[in-house]
Scaffold this active site. Sequence first.
Site, PDB file in Angstrom:
ATOM      1  N   HIS A   1       0.743  -1.120  -0.093  1.00  9.28           N
ATOM      2  CA  HIS A   1      -0.030   0.024   0.053  1.00  9.28           C
ATOM      3  C   HIS A   1       0.896   1.336  -0.058  1.00  9.28           C
ATOM      4  O   HIS A   1       1.749   1.316   0.743  1.00  9.28           O
ATOM      5  CB  HIS A   1      -0.992   0.057   1.232  1.00  9.28           C
ATOM      6  CG  HIS A   1      -0.225  -0.163   2.392  1.00  9.28           C
ATOM      7  ND1 HIS A   1       0.175   0.850   3.459  1.00  9.28           N
ATOM      8  CD2 HIS A   1       0.135  -1.147   3.268  1.00  9.28           C
ATOM      9  CE1 HIS A   1       0.703   0.598   4.219  1.00  9.28           C
ATOM     10  NE2 HIS A   1       0.761  -0.560   4.372  1.00  9.28           N
ATOM     11  N   ASP A   2       0.428   2.355  -0.608  1.00 12.33           N
ATOM     12  CA  ASP A   2       1.062   3.461  -0.745  1.00 12.33           C
ATOM     13  C   ASP A   2       2.367   3.572  -1.402  1.00 12.33           C
ATOM     14  O   ASP A   2       2.966   4.614  -1.190  1.00 12.33           O
ATOM     15  CB  ASP A   2       1.084   4.220   0.586  1.00 12.33           C
ATOM     16  CG  ASP A   2      -0.575   4.158   1.303  1.00 12.33           C
ATOM     17  OD1 ASP A   2      -1.306   4.954   0.864  1.00 12.33           O
ATOM     18  OD2 ASP A   2      -0.840   3.594   2.390  1.00 12.33           O
TER      19      ASP A   2
ATOM     20  N   GLY B   1       5.189  -0.792   2.843  1.00  7.45           N
ATOM     21  CA  GLY B   1       4.031   0.299   2.511  1.00  7.45           C
ATOM     22  C   GLY B   1       4.879   1.459   2.432  1.00  7.45           C
ATOM     23  O   GLY B   1       6.179   1.629   3.157  1.00  7.45           O
TER      24      GLY B   1
END
Length: 261
Positions: free
Chosen positions: A121-122, A139
């Site tokens: 994520h991200d 992340g």
Amino acid sequence: MANIHPTAIVEDGAVIHEAAEIGPFCVIGPEVSIGSGTVLKSHVAVAGKTSLGVGCTVYPFASLGHAPQDLKFHGEASEVQIGDNVVIREHVTINPGTEGGGLLTRVGNNCLLMIGAHVAHDCLIGNNVILVNNATLGGHVEIDDFAIIGGLSAVHQFVRIGEHAMIGGASGVETDIIPFGSATGNRATLQGLNLTGLKRRNFPREEIHALRKAYKELFADEGTFQARVADVQTNYPDSTLVGTVLDFINGETKRGFCQPE
């Protein structure tokens, strides 16, 4: 009309370009967007608000846009954006962003994600990046253009990897890697510059020479790192490559910088 195999499931609301191809047993969610010339070979699962650009190729059992592996995620609206001409090989996973990281995971143009690579994520990945087999990004990782992450490597969350950097296989990367740097090791240390990559990208000889001198000054034993950074900034005001490294070092870091052993 897009070429969609009869065994594929494409939910209402998905936007599939008429020149795209969806192979057998793919599952496409209602917020997915797939661009012209993009091919999903078979058994590909694409969920959430995920977009694939023009001319991408996705191989079997890739999973794109499903919920991130973050216990703080509670279903907030977030995205995965994948650029043009990206090759995503078997069993690659790409997770969407979270509220704590801008709600966006992005992969740039002309990237190659080899078998089993994971983009958490991200993460923000630039153009022409290569993730070799089973490379894993935690992340919030940022990877700039033309970087290569070796097979079985793991990059700690919030690490930044500069453009044209090279990470050797089976490395654990805990700190930021400067642009054009070469790092490897169980806990990666800086091994020098990615000179092979610099030559392949046809950077001018005088620029490479200046960068090599600046590298030796940056990572010398004398003085503090910040003092050496200031000296290099003074000594190489006209070097584009040195300027790129200095801009990276002067940027925000949450992990510190990878150093020679």
